[in-house]
Design a protein around this motif. Structure first.
Motif, PDB file in Angstrom:
ATOM      1  N   LYS A 114       0.827  -1.213   0.000  1.00  0.00           N
ATOM      2  CA  LYS A 114       0.000   0.000   0.000  1.00  0.00           C
ATOM      3  C   LYS A 114       0.856   1.255   0.000  1.00  0.00           C
ATOM      4  N   MET A 115       2.178   1.067   0.047  1.00  0.00           N
ATOM      5  CA  MET A 115       3.083   2.208   0.166  1.00  0.00           C
ATOM      6  C   MET A 115       3.445   2.827  -1.182  1.00  0.00           C
ATOM      7  N   THR A 116       3.806   2.010  -2.167  1.00  0.00           N
ATOM      8  CA  THR A 116       4.248   2.519  -3.465  1.00  0.00           C
ATOM      9  C   THR A 116       3.163   3.398  -4.091  1.00  0.00           C
ATOM     10  N   TYR A 164       4.582   9.385  -0.269  1.00  0.00           N
ATOM     11  CA  TYR A 164       5.334   8.191   0.103  1.00  0.00           C
ATOM     12  C   TYR A 164       6.098   8.409   1.408  1.00  0.00           C
ATOM     13  N   ARG A 165       6.759   9.567   1.510  1.00  0.00           N
ATOM     14  CA  ARG A 165       7.508   9.881   2.736  1.00  0.00           C
ATOM     15  C   ARG A 165       6.596   9.879   3.956  1.00  0.00           C
ATOM     16  N   ASP A 166       5.444  10.526   3.852  1.00  0.00           N
ATOM     17  CA  ASP A 166       4.528  10.602   4.989  1.00  0.00           C
ATOM     18  C   ASP A 166       3.989   9.230   5.366  1.00  0.00           C
ATOM     19  N   LEU A 167       3.627   8.428   4.361  1.00  0.00           N
ATOM     20  CA  LEU A 167       3.149   7.081   4.642  1.00  0.00           C
ATOM     21  C   LEU A 167       4.245   6.232   5.291  1.00  0.00           C
ATOM     22  N   GLN A 169       6.751   7.286   7.135  1.00  0.00           N
ATOM     23  CA  GLN A 169       6.943   7.705   8.520  1.00  0.00           C
ATOM     24  C   GLN A 169       5.839   7.160   9.417  1.00  0.00           C
ATOM     25  N   ILE A 170       4.594   7.220   8.922  1.00  0.00           N
ATOM     26  CA  ILE A 170       3.479   6.673   9.697  1.00  0.00           C
ATOM     27  C   ILE A 170       3.670   5.182   9.927  1.00  0.00           C
ATOM     28  N   ASN A 171       4.070   4.470   8.878  1.00  0.00           N
ATOM     29  CA  ASN A 171       4.277   3.029   8.993  1.00  0.00           C
ATOM     30  C   ASN A 171       5.430   2.702   9.939  1.00  0.00           C
ATOM     31  N   THR A 172       6.496   3.509   9.863  1.00  0.00           N
ATOM     32  CA  THR A 172       7.639   3.301  10.750  1.00  0.00           C
ATOM     33  C   THR A 172       7.226   3.489  12.206  1.00  0.00           C
ATOM     34  N   GLN A 203      16.637  -6.617  23.378  1.00  0.00           N
ATOM     35  CA  GLN A 203      15.550  -5.809  22.825  1.00  0.00           C
ATOM     36  C   GLN A 203      16.068  -4.460  22.345  1.00  0.00           C
ATOM     37  N   LEU A 204      16.941  -3.827  23.119  1.00  0.00           N
ATOM     38  CA  LEU A 204      17.483  -2.530  22.710  1.00  0.00           C
ATOM     39  C   LEU A 204      18.277  -2.638  21.416  1.00  0.00           C
ATOM     40  N   SER A 205      18.970  -3.749  21.241  1.00  0.00           N
ATOM     41  CA  SER A 205      19.746  -3.943  20.021  1.00  0.00           C
ATOM     42  C   SER A 205      18.852  -4.024  18.790  1.00  0.00           C
ATOM     43  N   ASN A 206      17.559  -4.324  19.004  1.00  0.00           N
ATOM     44  CA  ASN A 206      16.629  -4.432  17.881  1.00  0.00           C
ATOM     45  C   ASN A 206      15.999  -3.101  17.485  1.00  0.00           C
ATOM     46  N   PHE A 207      16.203  -2.051  18.297  1.00  0.00           N
ATOM     47  CA  PHE A 207      15.582  -0.768  17.992  1.00  0.00           C
ATOM     48  C   PHE A 207      16.433   0.015  16.994  1.00  0.00           C
ATOM     49  N   GLN A 208      16.615  -0.589  15.826  1.00  0.00           N
ATOM     50  CA  GLN A 208      17.355   0.065  14.761  1.00  0.00           C
ATOM     51  C   GLN A 208      16.385   0.662  13.758  1.00  0.00           C
ATOM     52  N   LYS A 209      16.852   1.652  13.028  1.00  0.00           N
ATOM     53  CA  LYS A 209      15.986   2.325  12.069  1.00  0.00           C
ATOM     54  C   LYS A 209      15.551   1.367  10.975  1.00  0.00           C
ATOM     55  N   ASN A 210      14.262   1.279  10.807  1.00  0.00           N
ATOM     56  CA  ASN A 210      13.702   0.398   9.776  1.00  0.00           C
ATOM     57  C   ASN A 210      13.568   1.198   8.499  1.00  0.00           C
ATOM     58  N   ASN A 211      14.693   1.399   7.810  1.00  0.00           N
ATOM     59  CA  ASN A 211      14.711   2.343   6.703  1.00  0.00           C
ATOM     60  C   ASN A 211      15.506   1.761   5.539  1.00  0.00           C
ATOM     61  N   PRO A 212      14.885   1.566   4.394  1.00  0.00           N
ATOM     62  CA  PRO A 212      15.600   0.963   3.270  1.00  0.00           C
ATOM     63  C   PRO A 212      16.746   1.821   2.762  1.00  0.00           C
TER      64      PRO A 212
END
Length: 523
Positions: A114-116, A164-167, A169-172, A203-212
Motif C-alpha cells: 500500500k506504500m508505493t 510516500y515519505r509521509d506514509l 513515517q506513519i508506517n515506521t 531488545q534494545l539492540s533491535n531498535f534500529q531504524k527500519n529504513n531501506p
C-alpha cells in the motif's frame, strides 16, 4: 509511437541527444541515497524521455534510482524484488490492453503493498477512462502521456514522493509502537534478574531504524554486544552482558581497563541529567530506579543506525518494568523462603526422610520441563511440591516413626495428613501456596479411584498431583525408612510400571520411565 512523438514535440527534443543514460555516463548514485522510481512502459522512448527530464531531480536531499520494465509480467516481478519502490510510473497498455491495471491489482492485492505511489500514464485513454480507473483501482494519480511536460512531471513526482515519505513515517512509527508493545509484553518472561536484564540488552539492540535507505552490515557481530551494571554500595557491577562483554559479568566496572571510556562518561558526563549518553563506541543509558540502586546499560555499535525516539519511549516502560520486576521478585522470594522454611521443619521432624523434600522438588522441576511446562511454572512446582507432606506435623511420632506395621486405626490417622496439609494453606492468596495446598491434598489419590482422601480418579486428579504421586512413591521406595530397606532403581521402576492404570497415570508412567536419567539429574 504516437505518444512519444507528441511528447517530443511538446519538449522540442529533436535536437537533444538522448544517449546521456549510456553505461559510461549514468550517474553513480548509491542506492541508500535515492528513492526507487519504476518506469513501466513498453516504449523505450518513454523510459529515455522520463529519465532525461528527471536526471537532476532531488527530493529532500535524495536523488532517484530508476528501474525499467516493459511488460506487466516484468513489472510485477520487479515490484516483488523491490518492495521499497517509492513511485511507479505505470502504462496501461503494454503486452495487452489491461497489463497496467493487472499490475495495480497484484501490487495492492497479492503483494499487499500500500506504500508505493502509482502514477498511471496512458496514451490511449479510451482503454482506461479516468473516472472509471480512479474509482475502481487504488492508484494515486492519472496522467495522459501527452500532457507530461517536464514541469508537470516534476510536480507529479514531488507530490507522489511527499505522500510516500509521509506514509513511510506513519508506517515506521506504527511498527515502532508494535515493537514497544511486544517488547514490554515480554519483559517479565524471565526467572532471574540476569535473564531479565539480558533480555533488555537484546531488545534494545533491535531498535534500529527500519529504513531501506540506511544500509548497515555487521561484519563483526560476535565482537560487539553490551552490558548492564547495577550500582550497590557505591560499586557498579556488571550483572548481565552479551557478545564480547560476557566475560566481564560479576566484575566491578571500575576494574575493567577496557571500559575506561564508558566509566569516564558515566562519572563525568557533560549532560548528567540525560537518559542517553553518547560515546564514540556506542551509547549509555542511565536508569534511576526507585529501588535503592542506579543501573546503566551500554550498547556498542554505530549510533546512526538506532532509532532513539523509540528507545526513549522504551525507556519509560523499562524503568517501570525494572521496578516492578524487583518488587515482584521480592514477593516471590518471600514465598520461597516461607516454603523452604516449612520444608525444613518437615525434614527436621522426620529424620528418616532426610533429603526427601529436596529430591522431590528437583525431580518435579525436571519432570515438569519434560511435560512442556515453562521454566517459571516448573520453578513454582519445584517449590510447591516441598509442602506435600506438611500435614504430617499433626500425626503423632508414635505412628509416624513406628518401625513395625501400622494397625488399621493408625493407618486411618495417617490418611488424615493430606487434608491437614490442605487446611494449612487453603486460605492463602499466594499462587505458590495455593498449589502447595492442592498438592498436599491430592498426592495420595490413585488413577483408578482407590486413593485417599477423596477417591478421585483419572483426570479428576490434578495433573501436578498425578506427577507428584509417581515421584513420591519412587523416592520413598529407593531410600531407606525405619520400616523398610531401600529398593534398587530397577525394582522401583518395575513396581511403577506394574501400577500403570491402577495407582498411576499410564501416559505419565511411560514418560517418567523413558526419561528417568534426566529426571534424576539433581544437584
Amino acid at each position: 509511437m504516437k505518444d512519444c512523438e507528441s511528447m517530443k514535440e511538446k519538449l522540442n527534443l529533436d535536437n537533444i541527444k538522448l544517449d546521456f543514460l549510456s553505461e559510461d555516463s549514468k550517474p553513480k548514485l548509491k542506492t541508500k541515497e535515492n528513492y526507487k522510481i519504476m518506469i513501466a512502459d513498453d516504449y523505450d522512448e518513454i523510459h529515455v524521455i522520463t529519465k532525461m527530464m528527471l536526471k537532476d531531480f532531488e527530493f529532500e536531499g535524495k536523488g532517484l534510482e530508476f528501474i525499467d520494465t516493459y511488460t506487466g509480467e516484468d513489472t510485477i516481478k520487479a515490484l516483488e524484488e523491490n518492495p521499497d519502490t517509492a513511485v511507479l510510473f505505470l502504462d496501461v497498455v503494454m503486452e495487452d490492453n489491461h497489463s497496467g491495471l493487472n499490475v495495480v491489482e497484484v501490487l495492492r492485492g497479492r503483494l499487499d503493498n500500500k506504500m508505493t505511489r502509482i502514477v498511471l500514464r496512458t496514451g490511449q485513454p479510451g482503454q482506461a477512462p479516468e473516472e472509471t480507473v480512479i474509482r475502481d483501482y487504488d492508484i494515486n494519480d492519472y496522467r495522459l502521456k501527452t500532457e507530461m511536460t517536464a514541469k508537470r512531471l516534476y510536480t507529479t513526482l514531488y507530490s507522489a514522493l511527499r505522500n510516500y515519505r509521509d506514509l513511510y513515517q506513519i508506517n515506521t512509527h506504527k511498527n515502532g509502537l508494535k515493537k514497544i508493545i511486544k517488547t514490554s509484553a515480554n519483559l517479565f518472561e524471565h526467572n532471574s534478574l540476569n535473564e531479565f536484564l539480558t533480555s533488555i540488552l537484546v531488545q534494545l539492540s533491535n531498535f534500529q531504524k527500519n529504513n531501506p535507505e540506511i544500509v548497515y552490515i555487521r561484519d563483526d557481530v560476535d565482537k560487539e554486544g553490551g552490558f548492564v551494571t547495577i550500582e550497590k554500595n557505591k560499586k557498579a557491577t556488571i550483572v548481565a552482558a552479551t557478545g564480547k562483554f560476557k566475560s566481564y559479568i560479576g566484575k566491578d566496572i571500575d576494574l575493567v581497563s577496557e571500559l575506561k571510556e564508558v566509566v569516564d562518561k558515566i562519572k563525568y558526563s557533560d549532560t548528567p541529567d540525560e537518559k542517553i549518553i553518547f560515546v564514540d563506541s556506542g551509547f549509555i543509558i542511565k536508569n534511576n530506579a526507585k529501588n535503592s540502586f542506579n543501573n546503566y546499560i551500554y550498547i556498542e555499535g554505530n549510533n546512526d543506525i538506532y532509532d532513539f525516539d523509540l528507545i526513549h519511549l522504551f525507556l519509560t516502560n523499562y524503568s517501570v518494568a525494572l521496578d516492578n520486576y524487583i518488587l515482584n521478585n521480592t514477593i516471590v522470594n518471600t514465598q520461597k523462603e516461607i516454603i523452604i522454611t516449612f520444608g525444613e521443619v518437615v525434614e527436621n521432624h522426620f529424620e528418616e526422610t532426610s533429603g526427601h523434600v529436596k529430591r522431590i522438588s528437583e525431580m518435579m522441576y525436571n519432570f515438569a520441563l519434560l511435560l512442556n511446562f515453562s521454566h517459571s511454572e516448573a520453578e513454582i512446582l519445584k517449590m510447591a511440591s516441598m509442602m506435600h507432606d506438611i500435614g504430617k506435623i499433626a500425626i503423632p511420632d508414635s505412628i509416624l516413626k513406628k518401625p513395625g506395621k501400622l494397625t488399621e486405626e493408625e493407618f486411618e490417622i495417617i490418611k488424615t495428613h493430606p487434608s491437614v496439609g490442605y487446611k494449612i494453606f487453603e486460605k492463602s492468596d499466594l499462587d505458590m501456596l495455593k498449589i502447595s495446598a492442592n498438592l498436599a491434598l491430592n498426592h495420595h489419590e490413585k488413577y483408578d479411584g482407590s486413593g485417599y482422601p477423596n477417591g478421585l480418579k483419572e483426570e479428576e486428579i490434578l495433573l501436578e498431583a498425578r506427577m507428584l504421586s509417581i515421584i513420591d512413591v519412587f523416592d520413598a521406595m529407593t531410600h531407606k525408612r525405619v520400616y523398610k530397606d531401600a529398593f534398587s532403581t530397577e525394582e522401583a521402576l518395575d513396581y511403577i510400571r506394574n501400577q500403570k492404570g491402577k495407582h498411576f497415570d499410564p501416559e505419565l508412567v511411560d514418560i517418567f520411565i523413558s526419561n528417568i536419567e534426566g529426571i534424576l539429574d539433581i544437584d
